[in-house]
Design an enzyme around this catalytic site. Structure first.
Site, PDB file in Angstrom:
ATOM      1  N   ASP A 107       0.764  -1.201   0.020  1.00  0.00           N
ATOM      2  CA  ASP A 107       0.016  -0.108   0.106  1.00  0.00           C
ATOM      3  C   ASP A 107       0.900   1.235  -0.074  1.00  0.00           C
ATOM      4  OD1 ASP A 107      -2.503  -1.477   0.204  1.00  0.00           O
ATOM      5  OD2 ASP A 107      -2.054  -1.518   2.372  1.00  0.00           O
TER       6      ASP A 107
ATOM      7  N   GLU B 216      -1.223  17.905  -9.928  1.00  0.00           N
ATOM      8  CA  GLU B 216       0.163  17.697  -8.929  1.00  0.00           C
ATOM      9  C   GLU B 216      -0.086  16.631  -8.037  1.00  0.00           C
ATOM     10  OE1 GLU B 216       1.827  22.240  -9.265  1.00  0.00           O
ATOM     11  OE2 GLU B 216       0.865  21.801  -7.259  1.00  0.00           O
TER      12      GLU B 216
ATOM     13  N   ARG C  39      -2.970  18.220  -4.145  1.00  0.00           N
ATOM     14  CA  ARG C  39      -1.622  17.536  -4.232  1.00  0.00           C
ATOM     15  C   ARG C  39      -1.959  16.207  -3.632  1.00  0.00           C
ATOM     16  NH1 ARG C  39       0.346  22.608  -2.901  1.00  0.00           N
ATOM     17  NH2 ARG C  39       1.032  23.816  -5.023  1.00  0.00           N
TER      18      ARG C  39
ATOM     19  N   THR D 253      -4.645  23.320  -0.837  1.00  0.00           N
ATOM     20  CA  THR D 253      -4.216  22.564  -2.125  1.00  0.00           C
ATOM     21  C   THR D 253      -3.149  21.242  -1.489  1.00  0.00           C
ATOM     22  OG1 THR D 253      -2.192  23.963  -1.913  1.00  0.00           O
ATOM     23  CG2 THR D 253      -3.905  24.328  -3.213  1.00  0.00           C
TER      24      THR D 253
ATOM     25  N   SER E 230      -3.735  25.535   5.734  1.00  0.00           N
ATOM     26  CA  SER E 230      -4.308  26.359   4.879  1.00  0.00           C
ATOM     27  C   SER E 230      -3.582  26.995   3.992  1.00  0.00           C
ATOM     28  CB  SER E 230      -5.117  27.558   5.846  1.00  0.00           C
ATOM     29  OG  SER E 230      -4.112  28.202   6.395  1.00  0.00           O
TER      30      SER E 230
ATOM     31  N   ASP F 263       9.810  35.868  -1.206  1.00  0.00           N
ATOM     32  CA  ASP F 263       8.784  34.689  -1.231  1.00  0.00           C
ATOM     33  C   ASP F 263       9.647  33.599  -0.969  1.00  0.00           C
ATOM     34  OD1 ASP F 263       6.407  33.660  -1.414  1.00  0.00           O
ATOM     35  OD2 ASP F 263       6.244  33.682  -3.479  1.00  0.00           O
TER      36      ASP F 263
ATOM     37  N   TRP G 151       9.295  20.324 -12.023  1.00  0.00           N
ATOM     38  CA  TRP G 151       8.156  20.572 -11.162  1.00  0.00           C
ATOM     39  C   TRP G 151       7.523  19.190 -10.673  1.00  0.00           C
ATOM     40  CZ3 TRP G 151       8.537  25.568  -9.944  1.00  0.00           C
ATOM     41  CH2 TRP G 151       7.640  26.110  -9.318  1.00  0.00           C
TER      42      TRP G 151
END
Length: 631
Positions: free
Chosen positions: A59, A103, A153, A197, A217, A358, A531
């Site tokens: 699994d 993604e 994701r 996400t 969040s 950032d 990515w």
């Protein structure tokens, strides 16, 4: 397939318009369960199953392929000697017009693959044949605010339920057999920018003996305060919430508990003219833990990355005429150790104090045994940060053990001081304020750019080679300040940017690196940005996907490319592997999208020819080939 036709983006404005379009496109979603037969009942997933996920092969139950997030499998039936015979076993198309931004890392339980799709969808598929068992399509409102495409994701599993988050700031539990909703909890205002996400994860609190569902969040780019949640997996009720901006109040059992750090929040400037007594940025300070947490059962610690501060503009988080180095913007752009019983912060290590670029600290925290140069073993986290440096941190106390660059030509800092744990910044790399009468400041060339030396796409660690396999990018940006004021639902940045190439022949690099010495062992270059996540196996193999649609396998020791397959769309997801009926399967989600085509400047132009898509591909050695498929 539709060829992507997004234009090259001017900084900020066009990116936000495209994101708002993404929300309106999702309006037609309807929550449904499939009319096809339900998934096999199977056994309920226990905590012991999840705790052993990194050891078992039948699994894949947790994001990261185990609570340690190593993305390492002991399977070796597919290996460096026979991987050239790897062929498709099946593929499943997600269908309809939502062909972008796939993604998701799939999970596998009792012969069923559960994989999420963009626009907050979940698919249950037979793991041997790809037959659809059920589908859940979440209905999204038209005013969602995802910063970086309509991605999801992954999901989590426990008991008889599947858990996942949505772009309208909900976490939902589904019946794993039917896909029907068991519970649905709203945790934030999606019109203000709250989304989810990342894949939720399960942990077991050693103190209480309770299993908890942990999720964060998203929404830093819209001026939200990031929050980490623990929930009862049976009911969805919140157990605790911990904000990641200093001085903001946490919750425990529905009541205010304690502030995060110092209630006076000295790492954020005061402003006596505001209601809070702090600068505007403090009320919208980011720090969102939008990636999945790791869990250390030995120390009973949840370990998770904290996002960038809001806004990006460093001067909005610095006192007037002050020095940014005096205001660290805690608890952002770092890694946090959290007590699962109460949600209290046990320790915090900040990668980028008063982050001006950032360099969100959300990238995965991999738990491993670190051997220093003297042979001492430390229970540590490994983290390849967006700021271009690789960090090894003691997961007992958050103290830095080692740090070194994993990408080329870092400009913002010369190195990380191993004694203080702080970066040694290069002068002139924090863009200056606009001059009087100007709307933007003088541009500065910065590397890595805000999309990072590595973004969210997770690396892998091999227990055989002791190396980390890091999917990074070599690029730079023009970066400048702009005026910024908070407006609900609007991007809260205060910076402009345009990402550019660093090298003519490549952007993406898959690098194998030694965590003790910082030595680059081998490197593979890709023309487009990388990515996708990485998978390492005992078969001396490393798998990843490329922006132009190839799924590839490499020799883990040498980096030699051993196999590749064209899937038809760019890959921006982490692969997985599992064993069923004596055969090893390898699966990967396919469908280009994510932040690069939306925010990537010149890189968005570079990726224009990439076809969109939405599918899940599964590979194995053909069953009839018994000579080289070693069981």
């Amino acid at each position: 397939m539709t060829i992507r036709s997004l234009p090259a983006l001017s900084p900020l404005a066009l990116s936000v318009r495209v994101l708002l379009m993404a929300g309106s496109l999702a309006l037609g979603n309807v929550a449904t369960a499939a009319s096809t037969p339900a998934a096999p009942a199977g056994k309920n997933v226990t905590w012991e199953d999840i705790a052993n996920d990194h050891l078992t092969t039948q699994d894949v139950l947790q994001y990261g392929m185990g609570t340690n997030a190593q993305r390492w499998s002991p399977l070796a039936q597919v290996n460096d000697k026979n991987v050239f015979k790897l062929t498709p076993a099946w593929s499943y198309s997600f269908g309809d017009e939502k062909q972008r931004g796939q993604e998701s890392q799939a999970i596998v339980s009792d012969g069923v693959v559960y994989v999420t799709g963009s626009y907050s969808r979940v698919f249950a598929l037979d793991a041997k044949t790809g037959k659809r068992l059920w589908t859940y399509n979440h209905r999204l409102p038209d005013n969602i605010r995802p910063c970086c495409d309509v991605v999801n994701r992954g999901a989590a599993i426990y008991g008889d339920k599947i858990y996942f988050g949505t772009l309208d700031a909900r976490v939902i539990a589904l019946d794993k057999r039917t896909g029907k909703v068991v519970w649905n909890k709203k945790f934030g205002d999606h019109s203000a920018g709250y989304t989810m996400t990342g894949a939720p994860v399960l942990i077991k609190d050693k103190t209480s003996g309770k299993v908890l569902l942990i999720h964060g969040s998203s929404g830093d780019e819209f001026g939200v305060v990031g929050q980490l949640f623990a929930r009862d997996p049976d009911t969805g009720e919140e157990v605790w919430m911990r904000p990641f901006v200093e001085g903001h109040m946490g919750r425990l059992n529905g009541k205010d508990s304690t502030p995060t750090g110092d209630v006076k929040a000295p790492s954020w400037p005061d402003d006596p003219t505001t209601e809070t007594g702090k600068v505007e940025a403090w009320s919208h300070g980011g720090g969102a833990p939008w990636q999945s947490a790791s869990f250390d059962p030995e120390t009973n610690t949840i370990i998770v990355g904290a996002g960038n501060p809001g806004p990006w503009n460093t001067w909005a988080r610095t006192s007037k005429d002050g020095n940014p180095h005096d205001f660290d913007s805690l608890y952002t752009s770092g890694q946090v150790g959290v007590d699962p019983s109460t949600g209290e912060v046990k320790w915090f290590y900040q990668h980028t104090p008063n982050d001006a670029w950032d360099f969100s600290g959300n990238n995965e925290l991999v738990l491993f045994d670190y051997k220093d140069k003297n042979g001492n073993v430390v229970k540590a986290t490994a983290h390849a940060d967006r700021n271009g440096f690789f960090y090894v941190v003691d997961r007992n106390n958050g103290k830095l053990q080692n740090a070194f660059p994993f990408v080329d030509n870092i400009t913002w800092a010369s190195h990380i001081d191993l004694k203080t744990g702080r970066p040694v910044e290069n002068p002139g790399q924090r863009p200056a304020k606009p001059l009087p009468g100007e709307t933007k400041g003088k541009p500065v060339e910065v590397s890595p750019p805000f999309l990072g030396g590595k973004n969210w796409n997770p690396m892998a660690y091999s227990q055989d080679t002791g190396l980390f396999y890091i999917p990074g990018n070599q690029w730079k940006e023009e970066y400048w300040t702009e005026e910024v004021n908070y407006k609900k639902g609007s991007a809260y940045l205060g910076m402009g940017f345009r990402i550019k190439r660093m090298y003519d022949d490549h952007v993406g690099t898959l690098r194998a690196m030694d965590p003790t010495t910082g030595k680059l062992v081998w490197e593979h270059k890709e023309h487009l940005p990388l990515w996708a996540g990485v998978l390492a196996t005992k078969g001396n193999l490393v798998f990843t996907g490329t922006g132009d649609g190839f799924f590839k396998a490499f020799d883990a020791k040498t980096g030699k490319e051993l196999w590749k397959f064209q899937t038809g769309s760019g890959i921006v997801s982490p692969p997985i592997t599992w064993e069923q009926d004596g055969e090893q399967y390898i699966g990967v989600t396919v469908g280009y999208g994510g932040a690069v085509p939306l925010w990537g400047g010149d890189m968005a132009e570079l990726t224009k020819p990439v076809a969109q898509g939405g599918s899940f591909w599964v590979f194995k050695i053909p069953s009839w080939d018994n000579k080289t498929a070693q069981r």
